[in-house]
Enzyme design. Structure first.
Site, PDB file in Angstrom:
ATOM      1  N   ASN A  17      -4.625   6.529  11.155  1.00 34.93           N
ATOM      2  CA  ASN A  17      -5.692   6.932  11.811  1.00 34.93           C
ATOM      3  C   ASN A  17      -6.115   5.772  12.643  1.00 34.93           C
ATOM      4  OD1 ASN A  17      -8.681   8.271  12.330  1.00 34.93           O
ATOM      5  ND2 ASN A  17      -9.092   6.166  11.285  1.00 34.93           N
ATOM      6  N   ASP A  57       0.700  -1.200  -0.072  1.00 38.48           N
ATOM      7  CA  ASP A  57       0.034  -0.264   0.046  1.00 38.48           C
ATOM      8  C   ASP A  57       0.952   1.291   0.033  1.00 38.48           C
ATOM      9  OD1 ASP A  57      -2.491  -1.069  -0.070  1.00 38.48           O
ATOM     10  OD2 ASP A  57      -2.630  -1.383   1.893  1.00 38.48           O
ATOM     11  N   GLY A  58       2.082   1.191   0.633  1.00 34.15           N
ATOM     12  CA  GLY A  58       2.859   2.223   0.863  1.00 34.15           C
ATOM     13  C   GLY A  58       3.423   2.418  -0.670  1.00 34.15           C
TER      14      GLY A  58
HETATM   15  P1  NAP Z   1       5.033   2.977   4.669  1.00 36.58           P
HETATM   16  O1  NAP Z   1       5.960   1.964   5.218  1.00 36.58           O
HETATM   17  O2  NAP Z   1       4.954   3.242   3.257  1.00 36.58           O
HETATM   18  O3  NAP Z   1       3.603   2.426   5.441  1.00 36.58           O
HETATM   19  C1  NAP Z   1       3.466   2.044   6.685  1.00 36.58           C
HETATM   20  C2  NAP Z   1       2.399   1.089   6.884  1.00 36.58           C
HETATM   21  O4  NAP Z   1       1.232   1.445   6.426  1.00 36.58           O
HETATM   22  C3  NAP Z   1       2.729  -0.102   5.819  1.00 36.58           C
HETATM   23  O5  NAP Z   1       2.611  -1.547   6.472  1.00 36.58           O
HETATM   24  C4  NAP Z   1       1.505  -0.081   4.733  1.00 36.58           C
HETATM   25  O6  NAP Z   1       1.193  -1.069   3.925  1.00 36.58           O
HETATM   26  C5  NAP Z   1       0.460   0.692   5.594  1.00 36.58           C
HETATM   27  N1  NAP Z   1      -0.514   1.448   5.014  1.00 36.58           N
HETATM   28  C6  NAP Z   1      -0.395   2.483   4.001  1.00 36.58           C
HETATM   29  N2  NAP Z   1      -1.707   2.927   3.476  1.00 36.58           N
HETATM   30  C7  NAP Z   1      -2.586   2.091   4.189  1.00 36.58           C
HETATM   31  C8  NAP Z   1      -3.911   2.289   4.094  1.00 36.58           C
HETATM   32  N3  NAP Z   1      -4.627   2.874   3.378  1.00 36.58           N
HETATM   33  N4  NAP Z   1      -4.695   1.286   4.921  1.00 36.58           N
HETATM   34  C9  NAP Z   1      -3.930   0.270   5.531  1.00 36.58           C
HETATM   35  N5  NAP Z   1      -2.588   0.271   5.744  1.00 36.58           N
HETATM   36  C10 NAP Z   1      -1.929   1.351   4.847  1.00 36.58           C
HETATM   37  O7  NAP Z   1       5.154   4.085   5.708  1.00 36.58           O
HETATM   38  P2  NAP Z   1       5.226   5.833   5.172  1.00 36.58           P
HETATM   39  O8  NAP Z   1       5.870   5.873   3.738  1.00 36.58           O
HETATM   40  O9  NAP Z   1       5.853   6.588   6.257  1.00 36.58           O
HETATM   41  O10 NAP Z   1       3.797   6.426   5.261  1.00 36.58           O
HETATM   42  C11 NAP Z   1       2.877   5.920   4.193  1.00 36.58           C
HETATM   43  C12 NAP Z   1       1.485   5.701   4.982  1.00 36.58           C
HETATM   44  O11 NAP Z   1       1.731   4.660   6.107  1.00 36.58           O
HETATM   45  C13 NAP Z   1       0.892   7.015   5.673  1.00 36.58           C
HETATM   46  O12 NAP Z   1      -0.032   7.682   4.943  1.00 36.58           O
HETATM   47  C14 NAP Z   1       0.406   6.467   6.964  1.00 36.58           C
HETATM   48  O13 NAP Z   1      -1.115   6.537   6.982  1.00 36.58           O
HETATM   49  C15 NAP Z   1       0.979   5.102   7.135  1.00 36.58           C
HETATM   50  N6  NAP Z   1       1.616   4.942   8.410  1.00 36.58           N
HETATM   51  C16 NAP Z   1       1.154   4.544   9.387  1.00 36.58           C
HETATM   52  C17 NAP Z   1       1.924   4.434  10.771  1.00 36.58           C
HETATM   53  C18 NAP Z   1       1.158   3.821  11.902  1.00 36.58           C
HETATM   54  O14 NAP Z   1      -0.032   3.100  11.987  1.00 36.58           O
HETATM   55  N7  NAP Z   1       1.492   3.985  13.081  1.00 36.58           N
HETATM   56  C19 NAP Z   1       2.963   5.039  10.811  1.00 36.58           C
HETATM   57  C20 NAP Z   1       3.786   5.483   9.632  1.00 36.58           C
HETATM   58  C21 NAP Z   1       2.871   5.636   8.368  1.00 36.58           C
HETATM   59  P3  NAP Z   1       2.244  -2.055   3.199  1.00 36.58           P
HETATM   60  O15 NAP Z   1       3.082  -2.920   3.988  1.00 36.58           O
HETATM   61  O16 NAP Z   1       1.249  -2.697   2.334  1.00 36.58           O
HETATM   62  O17 NAP Z   1       2.850  -1.068   2.282  1.00 36.58           O
END
Ligand code: NAP
Length: 304
Positions: free
Chosen positions: A207, A90-91
């Site tokens: 979220n 998803d990232g």
């Molecule tokens: P990233 O490593 O690309 O993503 C972090 C995790 O979020 C990965 O496991 C990714 O899934 C998952 N993810 C991304 N979009 C999602 C969605 N719509 N629904 C469910 N899971 C989703 O991290 P990044 O580049 O820093 O940020 C990209 C996105 O990751 C951000 O928009 C944010 O929402 C999310 N994120 C979440 C957290 C948290 O939950 N604490 C922390 C940092 C970022 P995949 O493994 O399939 O790529």
């Protein structure tokens, strides 16, 4: 049998029985159908681009996909593709959307996950043949997801960005004070690390880690959640996530955002100069090409 002379056939109208008895010209009948199929096949031969994670497995998957699509008559075109494949997770899908932000009206996205499935990714890496078969022979159901439009103002400058999952203001260096206006009215003053405003599709991402609700697809709502808010006798804010109408306009104001970052999807920038951030759901939308009939709640059950 001799044909009966009637008033009708004298006028040149052929008897009905005779017309029906004539064998149909199969070739003539099938020609338009064959043309339609040929046209449909031709229109399915598209231009594609592949965005992949920078690891060896994803690189190999990219090469395999490009070969198979090439064999099917598709053309690789990174500049103006019809379909963009995101290989990784998803990232990676988010990354691909930001890469083609200026062409969202003409581009559809397909996600291939190198792990399980994803909210954006419908195929696993061992399902490449199925993916190629689907995209070259079937028409997708298109799921559209609107992006947040975020404008940060301050120091005589203005910067606008777009986010598919969410925008966040995070300050890990000191307590961030922010006044929150919703639809032109003051709502509350927040104190704490920050705030996260997500879309429906982003409700399962950051979220959800903040204790926000997961919003089912088809409900283009917004959700505002606190990131470690301070709540005691002197300061209080809502504390619970707030679900807002799709057309809501949210304004975040502060005398200083020094040390804070505006994070959006996988990107971010420093807010040292800015004093006001305005967010709403824009008309810009991402088209996710879905070939699999997987209901949202089923996807949610598989993934969590
Ligand atoms: P990233 O490593 O690309 O993503 C972090 C995790 O979020 C990965 O496991 C990714 O899934 C998952 N993810 C991304 N979009 C999602 C969605 N719509 N629904 C469910 N899971 C989703 O991290 P990044 O580049 O820093 O940020 C990209 C996105 O990751 C951000 O928009 C944010 O929402 C999310 N994120 C979440 C957290 C948290 O939950 N604490 C922390 C940092 C970022 P995949 O493994 O399939 O790529």
């Amino acid at each position: 049998m001799e044909e009966e002379t009637t008033k009708e056939n004298q006028k040149g109208i052929k008897p009905l029985q005779r017309e029906c008895a004539r064998p149909p010209d199969e070739g003539k009948l099938l020609r338009p159908l064959k043309e339609t199929v040929k046209k449909a096949r031709k229109s399915m031969k598209q231009k594609f681009a592949v965005v992949h994670r920078p690891d060896e497995t994803s690189r190999q998957l990219k090469a395999e996909l490009a070969d198979k699509l090439g064999e099917a008559g598709w053309t690789e075109d990174e500049r103006q593709p019809d379909l963009v494949f995101a290989i990784g997770g998803d990232g990676t899908f988010l990354y691909a959307v930001h890469e083609y932000l200026d062409q969202l009206e003409n581009v559809k996205f397909v996600g291939i996950h190198s792990g399980t499935l994803g909210f954006f990714c419908d195929y696993r890496c061992d399902e490449m043949d199925l993916c190629v078969q689907d995209v070259t022979h079937r028409s997708p159901q298109c799921e559209s997801a609107r992006l947040l439009q975020v404008t940060a103002r301050g120091g005589g400058q203005e910067k606008t960005i777009y986010a598919l999952n969410e925008m966040r203001i995070e300050n890990v260096t000191k307590t961030q004070l922010m006044d929150i206006d919703i639809n032109g009215s003051f709502f509350e003053t927040f104190r704490g690390t920050g705030l996260c405003l997500c879309t429906q599709i982003g409700s399962t991402a950051y979220n959800r880690s903040l204790g926000g609700a997961v919003i089912e697809s088809g409900l283009p709502l917004l959700q505002l959640s606190e990131i470690t808010g301070i709540h005691h006798r002197a300061y209080r804010s809502l504390a619970s996530p707030l679900i807002l109408r799709p057309e809501s306009m949210i304004k975040l104001r502060s005398a200083s955002f020094e040390g804070a970052f505006l994070c959006y999807d996988h990107l971010c920038f420093n807010l040292d100069q800015e004093t006001e951030i305005e967010v709403f759901q824009s008309q810009k939308q991402v088209q996710i090409a879905r070939y699999r009939d997987l209901a949202y709640l089923q996807r949610l059950r598989i993934l969590f």
